[in-house]
Design a protein around this motif. Sequence first.
Motif, PDB file in Angstrom:
ATOM      1  N   GLU A 248      52.459 -47.601 -33.225  1.00  0.00           N
ATOM      2  CA  GLU A 248      53.694 -47.059 -32.587  1.00  0.00           C
ATOM      3  C   GLU A 248      53.693 -45.605 -32.330  1.00  0.00           C
ATOM      4  OE1 GLU A 248      57.065 -48.774 -34.216  1.00  0.00           O
ATOM      5  OE2 GLU A 248      57.033 -50.627 -32.903  1.00  0.00           O
ATOM      6  N   GLU A 249      53.377 -44.941 -33.530  1.00  0.00           N
ATOM      7  CA  GLU A 249      53.355 -43.412 -33.577  1.00  0.00           C
ATOM      8  C   GLU A 249      52.213 -42.986 -32.708  1.00  0.00           C
ATOM      9  OE1 GLU A 249      54.749 -39.604 -35.182  1.00  0.00           O
ATOM     10  OE2 GLU A 249      55.592 -41.543 -34.798  1.00  0.00           O
ATOM     11  N   LEU A 250      51.071 -43.629 -32.818  1.00  0.00           N
ATOM     12  CA  LEU A 250      50.014 -43.393 -31.780  1.00  0.00           C
ATOM     13  C   LEU A 250      50.153 -43.470 -30.259  1.00  0.00           C
ATOM     14  CD1 LEU A 250      46.870 -44.248 -33.935  1.00  0.00           C
ATOM     15  CD2 LEU A 250      47.795 -41.876 -33.534  1.00  0.00           C
ATOM     16  N   HIS A 251      50.962 -44.458 -29.971  1.00  0.00           N
ATOM     17  CA  HIS A 251      51.237 -44.982 -28.709  1.00  0.00           C
ATOM     18  C   HIS A 251      52.087 -43.723 -27.988  1.00  0.00           C
ATOM     19  CE1 HIS A 251      52.356 -47.248 -25.218  1.00  0.00           C
ATOM     20  NE2 HIS A 251      53.619 -47.365 -25.431  1.00  0.00           N
ATOM     21  N   SER A 252      53.287 -43.367 -28.818  1.00  0.00           N
ATOM     22  CA  SER A 252      54.038 -42.308 -28.579  1.00  0.00           C
ATOM     23  C   SER A 252      53.414 -41.090 -28.215  1.00  0.00           C
ATOM     24  CB  SER A 252      55.208 -41.962 -29.473  1.00  0.00           C
ATOM     25  OG  SER A 252      54.731 -41.304 -30.480  1.00  0.00           O
ATOM     26  N   ILE A 253      52.235 -40.610 -29.058  1.00  0.00           N
ATOM     27  CA  ILE A 253      51.605 -39.747 -28.775  1.00  0.00           C
ATOM     28  C   ILE A 253      50.887 -39.883 -27.500  1.00  0.00           C
ATOM     29  CG2 ILE A 253      49.483 -38.238 -29.585  1.00  0.00           C
ATOM     30  CD1 ILE A 253      50.482 -38.768 -32.616  1.00  0.00           C
ATOM     31  N   ASP A 254      50.193 -40.968 -27.254  1.00  0.00           N
ATOM     32  CA  ASP A 254      49.643 -41.176 -26.030  1.00  0.00           C
ATOM     33  C   ASP A 254      50.595 -40.807 -24.790  1.00  0.00           C
ATOM     34  OD1 ASP A 254      46.981 -42.154 -24.477  1.00  0.00           O
ATOM     35  OD2 ASP A 254      48.577 -43.624 -23.781  1.00  0.00           O
ATOM     36  N   ARG A 255      51.539 -41.190 -24.596  1.00  0.00           N
ATOM     37  CA  ARG A 255      52.541 -40.916 -23.622  1.00  0.00           C
ATOM     38  C   ARG A 255      53.089 -39.383 -23.553  1.00  0.00           C
ATOM     39  NH1 ARG A 255      51.051 -45.033 -23.088  1.00  0.00           N
ATOM     40  NH2 ARG A 255      50.234 -43.760 -21.229  1.00  0.00           N
ATOM     41  N   TYR A 256      53.123 -38.518 -24.682  1.00  0.00           N
ATOM     42  CA  TYR A 256      53.178 -37.125 -25.195  1.00  0.00           C
ATOM     43  C   TYR A 256      52.083 -36.539 -24.348  1.00  0.00           C
ATOM     44  CZ  TYR A 256      53.250 -32.617 -27.061  1.00  0.00           C
ATOM     45  OH  TYR A 256      53.016 -31.292 -27.319  1.00  0.00           O
ATOM     46  N   LEU A 257      50.901 -37.002 -24.654  1.00  0.00           N
ATOM     47  CA  LEU A 257      49.777 -36.316 -24.101  1.00  0.00           C
ATOM     48  C   LEU A 257      49.499 -36.354 -22.508  1.00  0.00           C
ATOM     49  CD1 LEU A 257      47.268 -37.214 -27.044  1.00  0.00           C
ATOM     50  CD2 LEU A 257      48.131 -34.731 -26.213  1.00  0.00           C
ATOM     51  N   ALA A 258      50.072 -37.495 -21.968  1.00  0.00           N
ATOM     52  CA  ALA A 258      49.676 -37.795 -20.568  1.00  0.00           C
ATOM     53  C   ALA A 258      50.703 -36.652 -19.835  1.00  0.00           C
ATOM     54  CB  ALA A 258      50.362 -39.246 -20.318  1.00  0.00           C
ATOM     55  N   LEU A 259      51.761 -36.388 -20.542  1.00  0.00           N
ATOM     56  CA  LEU A 259      52.702 -35.254 -20.030  1.00  0.00           C
ATOM     57  C   LEU A 259      51.986 -33.816 -20.082  1.00  0.00           C
ATOM     58  CD1 LEU A 259      55.977 -36.627 -21.344  1.00  0.00           C
ATOM     59  CD2 LEU A 259      55.129 -36.567 -18.834  1.00  0.00           C
ATOM     60  N   GLU A 260      51.370 -33.463 -21.159  1.00  0.00           N
ATOM     61  CA  GLU A 260      50.901 -32.749 -21.631  1.00  0.00           C
ATOM     62  C   GLU A 260      49.460 -32.308 -20.633  1.00  0.00           C
ATOM     63  OE1 GLU A 260      52.549 -30.418 -22.626  1.00  0.00           O
ATOM     64  OE2 GLU A 260      52.744 -30.273 -24.914  1.00  0.00           O
ATOM     65  N   ARG A 261      48.674 -33.202 -20.499  1.00  0.00           N
ATOM     66  CA  ARG A 261      47.531 -33.112 -19.757  1.00  0.00           C
ATOM     67  C   ARG A 261      48.003 -32.750 -18.232  1.00  0.00           C
ATOM     68  NH1 ARG A 261      46.138 -38.198 -22.090  1.00  0.00           N
ATOM     69  NH2 ARG A 261      44.520 -38.055 -23.724  1.00  0.00           N
ATOM     70  N   ALA A 262      49.185 -33.278 -17.857  1.00  0.00           N
ATOM     71  CA  ALA A 262      49.465 -32.950 -16.452  1.00  0.00           C
ATOM     72  C   ALA A 262      49.709 -31.222 -16.303  1.00  0.00           C
ATOM     73  CB  ALA A 262      50.749 -33.673 -16.093  1.00  0.00           C
ATOM     74  N   ARG A 263      50.513 -30.599 -17.523  1.00  0.00           N
ATOM     75  CA  ARG A 263      50.354 -29.465 -17.608  1.00  0.00           C
ATOM     76  C   ARG A 263      49.376 -28.459 -17.733  1.00  0.00           C
ATOM     77  NH1 ARG A 263      53.261 -25.673 -21.349  1.00  0.00           N
ATOM     78  NH2 ARG A 263      53.058 -27.204 -22.982  1.00  0.00           N
ATOM     79  N   PHE A 264      48.318 -29.004 -18.623  1.00  0.00           N
ATOM     80  CA  PHE A 264      47.190 -28.152 -18.949  1.00  0.00           C
ATOM     81  C   PHE A 264      45.899 -28.606 -18.224  1.00  0.00           C
ATOM     82  CE2 PHE A 264      49.564 -27.285 -22.835  1.00  0.00           C
ATOM     83  CZ  PHE A 264      49.389 -26.018 -23.026  1.00  0.00           C
TER      84      PHE A 264
END
Length: 394
Positions: A248-264
Amino acid sequence: MATRVEYLALVTSLIALVSTTELVRRGYRTRRRERALTAEATRSTLRTAAQAVPSLRSGLRPEPARKAARHLRTLLGTPAVALVTHEECLAWVGVGSSHSEQAHLLAAPALRDGRTCVVDRLDCGDPSCPIESAVVAPLTAERRTVGALIAVGPSPETTLVGATDEVARWVSAQLELAELERSRARLAEAELRALRLQISPHFVYNCLTTIASFVRTNPERARGLLLDFADFARYAFRSSRNHTTLDEELHSIDRYLALERARFGERLQFSVRVAPEVLAVQVPFLCLQPLVENAIRHGMEGKRGNGQVTVTARDAGAEAQLSVEDDGVGMAPEFVESVLSGEVPPSGGIGLANVDERLRAMYGDAYGLVVDTGPEAGTKISLRIPKFRPQTVD
């Protein structure tokens, strides 16, 4: 040729030697039996004490108190035992239950003065009642009297007074440990709330700003990012939980990274290397996401070109070994020490001190974060998670 006198002397000496040897053997056997009895008595006492511990660690409440009182009565070897607080008699175990209504009055002096006292005469009006006296010892936690242990019997023997006092001290130690465990659980919850507050301001602002930039140019992308943001926020700000699964922790990180990839954009490269057997391991809630956020925020934002962030989870027998590594600008070791010690405000080291403190509170000081870094050398943050379920409140 030996004379008769010499012969008799030799026989007498042999008899004396045999007698002495037999006495030595008997003495050795007696001492061995005594040692065996002492060892058995010690084992029995420790077993009984261990059986009382879970109930005592639950605090001074009626049901746990009744269970604990049964074992305390066995330890003291008295006809009855009672546990009392300032408000009520929690438990009376043994004979003379008619005295339970008097228990609070019996305990009043010990509760008031914090000292062991002896009550010589008890009278319930029943001539067949074996209860004639009581020894009352205070129970303390956090330097205050929270209750009393009452041992009742036919007469207040000196040995019973001493034994009751010692057992009360041991019970007080268990209550103190129970309070410490509850305090650690409250601390972990407070730190988790603090971590959520740390995530909230800058992350939400960055996410909404990024999503807004796609609303006109790429509405479908903006919609997908909003769903990712909602999914991550639902996980990060859900009702208080101290633990989750690594999956579950890794799944939340995947969602977080999707947002950060949109920025970077393409600047952010990310990889995950996880042993399947550790996906079900219980980990502290939000133990990895702040480390990933730290790698991106402090590793990449000051770096030119692309940045690589790698999350690794390995199976190590009784533990899961996790790490978050970046090839960013790194940090000075002195700065890391100040961050983990709390000298640097949260904005200077988002989440690191919080995660470190929660790990130590849950598993002990040996399980804090290990940070390997240096200026322009990237950063690797490692942590170990025991696979057993910790004794904390979710």
